[in-house]
Each structure stands twice: as structure tokens, then as C-alpha cells.
Design an enzyme around this catalytic site. Structure first.
Site, PDB file in Angstrom:
ATOM      1  N   GLY A  29       0.853  -1.199   0.000  1.00 30.16           N
ATOM      2  CA  GLY A  29       0.000   0.000   0.000  1.00 30.16           C
ATOM      3  C   GLY A  29       0.880   1.237   0.000  1.00 30.16           C
ATOM      4  CB  ALA A  30       4.393   1.689  -1.100  1.00 30.32           C
ATOM      5  CB  SER A  31       1.014   4.351  -4.325  1.00 27.61           C
ATOM      6  OG  SER A  31       0.151   3.241  -4.456  1.00 27.61           O
ATOM      7  CG  LEU A  34      -0.611   4.585   7.200  1.00 23.77           C
ATOM      8  CD1 LEU A  34      -1.229   5.378   8.344  1.00 23.77           C
ATOM      9  CD2 LEU A  34      -0.661   3.104   7.519  1.00 23.77           C
ATOM     10  NE  ARG A  63      -4.546  -2.317  -5.627  1.00 23.10           N
ATOM     11  CZ  ARG A  63      -5.627  -2.623  -4.949  1.00 23.10           C
ATOM     12  NH1 ARG A  63      -6.271  -3.714  -5.196  1.00 23.10           N
ATOM     13  NH2 ARG A  63      -6.076  -1.819  -4.008  1.00 23.10           N
ATOM     14  CG  ASP A 200      -4.821   1.542  19.474  1.00 24.49           C
ATOM     15  OD1 ASP A 200      -4.651   2.737  19.140  1.00 24.49           O
ATOM     16  OD2 ASP A 200      -5.673   1.187  20.289  1.00 24.49           O
ATOM     17  CG  HIS A 201      -2.489   6.156  15.790  1.00 32.40           C
ATOM     18  ND1 HIS A 201      -3.763   5.809  15.461  1.00 32.40           N
ATOM     19  CD2 HIS A 201      -2.523   7.484  16.032  1.00 32.40           C
ATOM     20  CE1 HIS A 201      -4.531   6.875  15.498  1.00 32.40           C
ATOM     21  NE2 HIS A 201      -3.807   7.922  15.841  1.00 32.40           N
ATOM     22  CD  GLU A 239     -11.031  12.333  15.354  1.00 29.10           C
ATOM     23  OE1 GLU A 239     -10.031  12.409  14.637  1.00 29.10           O
ATOM     24  OE2 GLU A 239     -11.921  11.494  15.199  1.00 29.10           O
ATOM     25  CG  ASP A 258     -12.672   5.167  13.193  1.00 32.38           C
ATOM     26  OD1 ASP A 258     -11.802   4.513  12.585  1.00 32.38           O
ATOM     27  OD2 ASP A 258     -12.646   6.416  13.280  1.00 32.38           O
ATOM     28  CG  HIS A 263      -7.847   4.900  19.017  1.00 32.61           C
ATOM     29  ND1 HIS A 263      -6.820   4.085  18.635  1.00 32.61           N
ATOM     30  CD2 HIS A 263      -8.272   5.504  17.877  1.00 32.61           C
ATOM     31  CE1 HIS A 263      -6.632   4.179  17.325  1.00 32.61           C
ATOM     32  NE2 HIS A 263      -7.510   5.032  16.849  1.00 32.61           N
ATOM     33  CE  LYS A 368      -5.934  15.689  17.133  1.00 30.93           C
ATOM     34  NZ  LYS A 368      -6.626  14.518  16.615  1.00 30.93           N
TER      35      LYS A 368
END
Ligand code: BG6
Length: 515
Positions: A29-31, A34, A63, A200-201, A239, A258, A263, A368
Site C-alpha cells: 500500500g506504498a502509494s 497512510l 498497485r 493502535d497508534h 475531534e 473506529d 483507542h 480536537k
């Protein structure tokens, strides 16, 4: 507000960061979004700190057709854009370590090409065959890629090689308990738990990690960290952002999946868990799971009284009009998806019996603000009652997770003036005032931890399962019922039904603008 003077506050114990051992990061998913928004910039920060040595390189896979040079150009632009003024020579040295390969994720040929490319690049960078595969793709592609890696024998180190092979998976880990278990089964076909790093960032945020330091590196808080002294706890994750361009994903997800299942429960676990035996990954993760297991399960009755969902309608954010959720692109115009969830939870154990945990998270709110507020009990008796000070405000400890990272404690104190003259003062510390500059981003920590093999801040499978078990009754109840979420105008702080949940207990939400 009383400020802790930076020089008085600091007596640093600095453990040098462990640099990443030689190895490759292979990003699927490099393009995608994220990688552009977070991963490249975070890796560059780690690189600038000298923690990615000669033996590091990144192979992007996507891709889209890109040459190595085109991928490097995208990276240069992204990093330049995010980290304005990035030193040119460092940027050049970093992007020289980036490579790209394109292909179809469902085609076995792609994995053979990756294998051949890795063999060539491992030699060039003198790595020992250590590979981290990072899934920055939509979750429906996880099984395809994992199977592709397994079939090409990329999921374990080559015989005789000394390196490691790891897999990084981004949330969501499934969309309910059943799919989470299925995903786990698929991943475990090729990787064992010690190789899997579930991100989980929130756990990578400095201020979230600080919950552990604050609680367990100080002697004065733990004795009062329980039902005898704490009235209730509020965890807020508000947020002002909407769903941006993620309508397709979000409309099938909603705030409960989500934000809440991962989180919010992750933060609750760190606040409520028992002291772990050590700072080791499994000791900490054992305690997190243990406390999650103590959360009282939701029933039809408690969902009716203790859970409220909302959905934003058109309103104003920062003075500009914004559309309602149902008017966002890729969202069903009759959608019942929750963009705001408020819930009251109880942790049924000796420490927390009877202490409510009020959790709220929502999109398109006034601002936020992520914070954990510990509200202590009021004094049992006021000796100032004759002076009209019978109802003294309670102490509140606030851990500001973001954006104004810090901690504050409010207490009553004598104000100069007449004999009985009192006010609520706040002692506070701000990360920026004390440590200066920007607080390092969550992905910097997590990427480095994964490279050095530290799983502490990554979610273990039993944690994923327990948290899905907890939210499943709510999801089922909403799915079966015909009710729609309550509406709230974008840009508001709260809405009446969310307020009623806490006010019916004689308590109030902290304002999103309170510091
Ligand atoms: C992500 C959610 O996990 O966290 C997003 O999918 C949300 O919807 C984001 O906006 C919030 O992260 P942060 O770090 O900006 O608070």
C-alpha cells in the site's frame, strides 16, 4: 494558573534509544494515504536521529506503477511538505534507501518478484535477511497478502539466516468479533504471535505511554488511585475533523468500531490496570487484558441507559459551514452510522467497584481534545461551612493527551485577601514548555519498536478479542433495533442526550475548552 518551572521540574533519566538493527521494511500500500501522510515522514525523523543505520532500506509495494526514482520523488515531496526545512543531504541519503515494486496483490508472481528483489537488496545493504512486512492496505486485502507471503516462503527467515521476519497490521482488526477471529486465524496460518505487531497508534503517543510512568514511577498517586478516593473518570476523544475522504470505510464502521473498541478502551486499560510485574511487553499486556475482562458486560437494559450514539448534521467548524454526515461523499443518505458515542462503564474489581468511567468520542465537535480526567471525591466535611464554603470543589487530575500535551491538578487554596478567601488553583505542566519543540509522533515510536522487536505498545490478540466481546452487545443491539442516532450540529461541544447520561448521575462533562 501555577506553572511548574522547567528547570525545577527536570531531573532527566535518559535511556539512549536502541538503534534499529539492519533490516528491510516492506510496505504494502506504498502509494496510499497512510504511507504518504505518516510513515515516510516518521521514518525520516527516526533516520535523522541516527537510529536507522546503513543496513536499513524500504521496499514500497503497490498497485500503481512507479519506478524507484518516482517513488523517491513522492517521498521527497511529502517529507519536504510535512517537515519544512528538512536538511537536503539527509533527505537525499534517506530517499536513496527507498525502492519500489508494483504488482497485483492476488498474483503469486508478485511475491516471487519481491523475494528476488529482497535477495538483491539485502546483499546491497548488507542486511541479514531481516524483513518487516507492513500492511498499509484496506483490511480486506490482509488475507490475500498474508497468504501470498506464506506461499512464497517469505513469512519466516531463510534456513540458517540469523534475521527475523515480522508482520505489522494496522487497525481495524476485524469489524466484529467473528471477523477479528477469522483475521487472526488467517494471519496465524503463516505468522506466530511473536511475529505480529498490531498497531493502535494511540499507544505510541508519548502522553499515552506517560500514563504508565505517571502511575508507576511515582509513589503518591497509586495509594489514592481507587474507589476510596476517586469519584469518577472521564475519557474524552473529541475531534473537529469529519470523516475526510473515508466515507466508504467510515459508513460501515462508525465511532464505536473506529475509536471506542480500540483507542478508548486502550486508554481505559492503562488508567485502570493493576501494576504490572515489570516493564516487559507481556507483563504490561497481561494487566491490560485482565482489566478489560473486568469491565461489566453490556446488557439490553444497560445499553438503553448507559450508551448514547449521535450523528452530526450540518453546522459550523472554525467559522466555516460544513455538511452533515449523511451529505458526505460515499455515505448512505439514510445512514444510521454513529459518529459520536458516549458510554458509562464499570470495572468490576476491588479497585474500581462502583466508580463510573464515562467515555465519549465524536467527530465534528467544537475542537480536537483528547484527555483523561480523574475526578476525586469531595472532602468528607467542610470546616469552612460557616463562611459559606460548604460545598468545596473536588480535586481533578487531567492528563491532556493532545493537542496541548500535559498534566494538570486542580486544588483549593487560600487566596490573598480576607481571612476566608479560597479559590481553585491549577498546577500544570506542559510538554512543550518543559521539553520544548514538537512531541515525537506515535509512528516514530512504533516503527522503531517494531524494528527492535519490542511488542509492548502493540495490541495482543487476546486484547483484540476481549474488546470486541465488550462492544458486540452494543453493535448487535443497534443492528437489530430501528432507532436512529441522535442528531448533533457539527461544531457543538455535546448534545442533550449525551449530557443526560452523565447529568442523571449528578455529574457534568468537562468542557472541551477547559484546560
Ligand atoms: C484513527 C481513526 O484510528 O484515529 C480516525 O480511524 C481518527 O477516524 C484518528 O481520526 C484520530 O487519530 P489522532 O491521532 O489524530 O487523534
Amino acid at each position: 494558573m501555577e506553572k511548574i518551572h522547567p528547570s525545577a521540574a527536570r531531573q532527566d533519566i535518559v535511556c539512549a534509544e536502541v538503534p534499529a538493527p539492519p533490516g528491510a521494511l516492506i510496505v504494502f500500500g506504498a502509494s496510499g494515504d497512510l504511507v504518504r501522510r505518516k510513515l515516510l515522514v516518521s521514518l525520516f525523523e527516526v533516520f535523522k536521529r541516527g537510529l536507522l543505520g546503513e543496513g536499513f532500506y524500504l521496499l514500497g509495494c503497490g498497485r500503481k506503477e512507479f519506478s524507484d526514482e518516482q517513488f523517491r520523488e513522492v517521498a521527497r515531496q511529502q517529507i519536504g511538505h510535512k517537515a519544512a526545512g528538512a536538511p537536503e543531504d539527509a533527505l537525499q541519503r534517506f530517499t536513496d534507501k527507498l525502492y519500489y515494486i508494483s504488482g497485483d496483490y492476488s498474483d503469486a508472481a508478485l511475491y516471487n518478484s519481491i523475494k528476488a528483489r529482497l535477495a538483491e537488496l539485502d546483499k546491497k545493504h548488507s542486511t541479514d535477511g531481516s524483513h518487516i512486512f507492513y500492511l498499509a492496505v484496506p483490511p480486506f486485502l490482509y488475507p490475500t497478502i498474508v497468504d501470498g507471503l506464506g506461499s512464497a516462503r517469505l513469512a519466516c527467515p531463510d534456513k540458517g539466516a540469523s534475521g527475523y521476519v515480522r508482520l505489522v497490521v494496522e487497525k481495524p482488526f476485524g469489524r466484529d468479533l467473528e471477523t477479528a477471529l477469522e483475521l487472526d486465524r488467517v494471519i496465524h496460518r503463516c505468522f506466530d504471535e511473536s511475529q505480529i505487531y498490531r498497531i493502535d497508534h494511540y499507544l505510541g503517543k508519548e502522553t499515552v505511554q506517560n500514563i504508565l510512568m505517571f502511575r508507576f514511577a511515582n509513589a503518591i498517586f497509586e495509594p489514592v488511585w481507587n474507589r476510596n478516593y476517586i469519584d469518577h473518570i472521564q475519557i474524552t476523544l473529541a475531534e473537529s475533523l469529519g470523516i475526510e475522504h473515508r466515507g466508504g470505510y467510515y459508513d460501515k464502521s462508525g465511532a464505536l468500531r473506529d475509536m471506542f473498541q480500540n483507542h478508548m478502551l486502550g486508554m481505559l486499560a492503562l488508567v485502570a490496570m493493576e501494576p504490572p510485574a515489570s516493564f516487559g511487553a507481556d507483563h504490561i499486556r497481561d494487566e491490560k487484558v485482565k482489566v478489560l475482562r473486568c469491565i461489566r458486560p453490556f446488557t439490553a437494559e444497560s445499553i438503553a441507559t448507559d450508551v448514547v450514539r449521535g450523528q452530526y448534521v450540518a453546522g459550523t467548524i472554525d467559522g466555516s459551514p460544513v455538511v452533515g454526515y449523511r451529505q458526505e461523499s460515499d455515505v448512505d443518505p439514510n445512514s444510521r452510522t454513529d459518529t459520536h458515542v458516549v458510554a458509562k462503564l464499570f470495572v468490576d474489581n476491588w479497585r474500581w467497584q462502583g466508580v463510573p468511567f464515562y467515555l465519549r468520542t465524536g467527530k465534528r465537535l467544537a475542537r480536537k481534545d483528547t484527555e483523561i480526567a480523574i475526578k476525586f471525591k469531595k472532602v468528607p466535611h467542610s470546616m469552612f461551612v460557616s463562611a459559606g464554603l460548604g460545598d468545596l470543589p473536588a480535586n481533578v487530575l487531567v492528563m491532556q493527551i493532545q493537542p496541548a500535551e500535559g498534566i494538570s491538578l486542580s486544588f483549593q487554596a487560600k487566596r490573598p485577601g480576607s481571612k476566608v478567601c479560597m479559590g481553585t488553583l491549577r498546577m500544570s505542566f506542559s510538554y512543550r514548555d518543559v521539553f520544548g519543540g514538537e512531541v515525537p509522533g506515535a509512528y516514530e515510536r512504533l516503527l522503531l519498536d517494531c524494528m527492535v522487536g519490542d511488542q509492548t505498545l502493540f495490541t495482543r490478540q487476546d486484547d483484540v478479542e476481549v474488546s470486541w466481546q465488550l462492544v458486540m452487545p452494543i453493535l448487535d443491539n443497534w443492528r437489530k433495533g430501528s432507532a436512529t442516532p441522535f442528531e448533533y450540529p457539527a461544531g457543538c461541544e455535546s448534545f442533550p442526550e449525551a449530557d443526560a447520561l452523565i447529568e442523571s448521575d449528578g455529574r457534568k462533562w468537562r468542557s472541551l475548552t477547559e484546560d
